[in-house]
Design an enzyme around this catalytic site. Structure first.
Site, PDB file in Angstrom:
ATOM      1  N   GLN A 139      26.471  25.294  33.791  1.00  0.00           N
ATOM      2  CA  GLN A 139      26.711  25.252  32.248  1.00  0.00           C
ATOM      3  C   GLN A 139      27.110  26.836  31.608  1.00  0.00           C
ATOM      4  O   GLN A 139      27.707  26.855  30.779  1.00  0.00           O
ATOM      5  CB  GLN A 139      25.632  24.703  31.670  1.00  0.00           C
ATOM      6  CG  GLN A 139      25.762  23.110  31.869  1.00  0.00           C
ATOM      7  CD  GLN A 139      26.899  22.149  31.238  1.00  0.00           C
ATOM      8  OE1 GLN A 139      27.440  22.913  30.246  1.00  0.00           O
ATOM      9  NE2 GLN A 139      27.056  21.145  31.961  1.00  0.00           N
ATOM     10  N   SER A 171      21.398  39.695  40.368  1.00  0.00           N
ATOM     11  CA  SER A 171      21.495  38.340  41.308  1.00  0.00           C
ATOM     12  C   SER A 171      22.971  38.120  41.302  1.00  0.00           C
ATOM     13  O   SER A 171      23.804  38.850  40.528  1.00  0.00           O
ATOM     14  CB  SER A 171      20.640  37.261  40.463  1.00  0.00           C
ATOM     15  OG  SER A 171      21.189  37.354  38.996  1.00  0.00           O
ATOM     16  N   HIS A 205      19.116  20.320  27.678  1.00  0.00           N
ATOM     17  CA  HIS A 205      18.147  18.835  28.096  1.00  0.00           C
ATOM     18  C   HIS A 205      17.082  19.175  27.237  1.00  0.00           C
ATOM     19  O   HIS A 205      16.441  20.224  27.444  1.00  0.00           O
ATOM     20  CB  HIS A 205      18.273  18.895  29.643  1.00  0.00           C
ATOM     21  CG  HIS A 205      17.561  17.793  30.189  1.00  0.00           C
ATOM     22  ND1 HIS A 205      17.633  16.556  29.672  1.00  0.00           N
ATOM     23  CD2 HIS A 205      16.619  17.780  31.292  1.00  0.00           C
ATOM     24  CE1 HIS A 205      16.861  15.945  30.585  1.00  0.00           C
ATOM     25  NE2 HIS A 205      16.005  16.486  31.397  1.00  0.00           N
ATOM     26  N   GLY A 260      29.703  22.061  34.301  1.00  0.00           N
ATOM     27  CA  GLY A 260      30.235  23.260  33.502  1.00  0.00           C
ATOM     28  C   GLY A 260      31.475  23.526  33.860  1.00  0.00           C
ATOM     29  O   GLY A 260      32.356  24.015  32.992  1.00  0.00           O
ATOM     30  N   GLY A 278      24.697  29.787  35.089  1.00  0.00           N
ATOM     31  CA  GLY A 278      24.967  29.050  36.005  1.00  0.00           C
ATOM     32  C   GLY A 278      26.246  28.048  35.842  1.00  0.00           C
ATOM     33  O   GLY A 278      27.043  28.453  35.204  1.00  0.00           O
ATOM     34  N   ASP A 309      18.566  10.005  29.879  1.00  0.00           N
ATOM     35  CA  ASP A 309      18.918  10.696  31.124  1.00  0.00           C
ATOM     36  C   ASP A 309      18.207  10.620  32.182  1.00  0.00           C
ATOM     37  O   ASP A 309      18.639  10.482  33.125  1.00  0.00           O
ATOM     38  CB  ASP A 309      18.991  12.237  30.506  1.00  0.00           C
ATOM     39  CG  ASP A 309      19.388  13.046  31.445  1.00  0.00           C
ATOM     40  OD1 ASP A 309      20.870  13.403  31.563  1.00  0.00           O
ATOM     41  OD2 ASP A 309      18.579  13.719  32.303  1.00  0.00           O
ATOM     42  N   SER A 338      41.077  -7.153  44.377  1.00  0.00           N
ATOM     43  CA  SER A 338      41.275  -8.622  44.726  1.00  0.00           C
ATOM     44  C   SER A 338      40.341  -9.729  44.039  1.00  0.00           C
ATOM     45  O   SER A 338      39.167  -9.440  43.722  1.00  0.00           O
ATOM     46  CB  SER A 338      41.216  -8.724  46.438  1.00  0.00           C
ATOM     47  OG  SER A 338      39.830  -8.703  46.718  1.00  0.00           O
TER      48      SER A 338
END
Length: 333
Positions: free
Chosen positions: A28, A51, A108, A134, A26, A191, A252
């Site tokens: 990544q 797929s 992860h 990715g 996918g 995370d 500003s």
């Protein structure tokens, strides 16, 4: 003191002669696969047969197999499928194929930290997590640069787990800009906290609250949208490029005064107290438990909230206004 590593500190040859299986082609997965291959390493892909990702990987010239077959062939297995799918895939297709000395990798740490996956003791378990999407990981590599990455070691059977993590990170381009060490615990908890409190949950709820406040006070929804959502990109880009102080130097004096004085009336001590409770729920595993149960139940709460918030007025107004902005890349309409 943070540990930072660069290409000059790392020997990529430790990965030579090892076959790397990327499980999940996918966002990544496509970047890791191509970068690793371009760095001279032996890469195969594990995907669902026929797929779209399977065919995409084939078109890029990779040998593609089922997750079962890919893990059987590989010395290094990198999990790049969504968190909620990892446990089933691991126990159904990966676990029985792991051999002593194999290296199990994650981008992860959710399933390791919350014990959804408990690996055997005779393998290394490491993390390599680029801090960018990715397509940026791939693009920066092709431009002879990279995306900063973090690495972690959960299990060091070989005594070389950190060297493997560093070499993998170098091979995807991270060593060109910097690699930072962490732990699975720190990566997961920070995370989740960042996603819930600031990046996603905090930001989207702040936008809706500001939008609702203006509309309920009688202002046009279109004007409210521009002021609380559309212009947010300008501020985020400035913060991303220059930090908070740099952003304040670019707006500003009126806006800066409002930023410094009024922001603390929105993010109050009570808000900070709630943030601490959210972090406690992440640290204790309460959030993980609820998310795991939500998936097992077919996501009733997730689906209900998602449907309701997709129909919020700010979404309807935004869809129309974005048609007036040709510079925005189209993909949703």
């Amino acid at each position: 003191m943070v540990e930072m590593y660069y290409d000059k500190d790392i020997d990529i040859n430790i990965l030579k002669g090892k076959k790397i299986a990327i499980i999940g082609y996918g966002s990544q997965g496509h970047a890791h696969s191509q970068n690793l291959r371009d760095s001279g390493l032996d890469v195969i892909v594990g995907e669902l047969e026929d797929s779209k990702p399977w065919n995409d990987a084939k078109q890029k010239g990779f040998n593609v197999y089922s997750a079962d077959e890919a893990s059987k062939q590989a010395d290094i297995i990198m999990f790049l499928v969504p968190d909620q799918l990892q446990k089933e895939i691991y126990y159904k297709y990966i676990k029985s194929n792991l051999e002593e000395g194999n290296i199990l990798c994650f981008a992860h740490g959710f399933n390791i930290h919350y014990s959804q996956i408990i690996p055997q003791k005779n393998i290394d378990v490491i993390m390599i997590a680029p801090k960018g999407p990715g397509h940026i990981v791939r693009r920066m590599y092709t431009e002879d640069s990279g995306v900063p990455s973090i690495i972690a070691v959960e299990q060091d059977f070989s005594g070389k787990a950190k060297q493997y993590a560093l070499a993998y990170a170098k091979a995807i381009g991270a060593g060109r800009v910097g690699i930072i060490t962490t732990t699975f615990e720190e990566e997961v908890e920070t995370d989740l906290f960042g996603e819930q409190v600031v990046l996603c949950g905090g930001t989207t709820e702040l936008i809706r609250a500001g939008f609702d406040t203006l509309v309920e006070a009688g202002y046009q929804p279109e004007i409210a949208y521009f002021e609380v959502l559309s212009e947010l990109k300008l501020i985020v880009d400035l913060i991303y490029e220059r930090g908070i102080t740099g952003m304040r130097d670019s707006i500003s004096d009126t806006a800066e005064y409002g930023d410094m004085l009024i922001g603390k009336k929105v993010i109050t001590p009570e808000t900070r107290k709630n943030m601490k409770k959210i972090l406690e729920d992440i640290q204790s595993g309460e959030f993980a438990k609820n998310w795991i149960l939500e998936n097992k139940a077919g996501r009733p709460v997730y689906n209900s909230i998602k449907k309701k918030e997709e129909n919020h007025l700010v979404e309807k107004v935004g869809r129309n206004l974005r048609k007036m902005m040709p510079w925005i890349k189209k993909g949703e309409e």
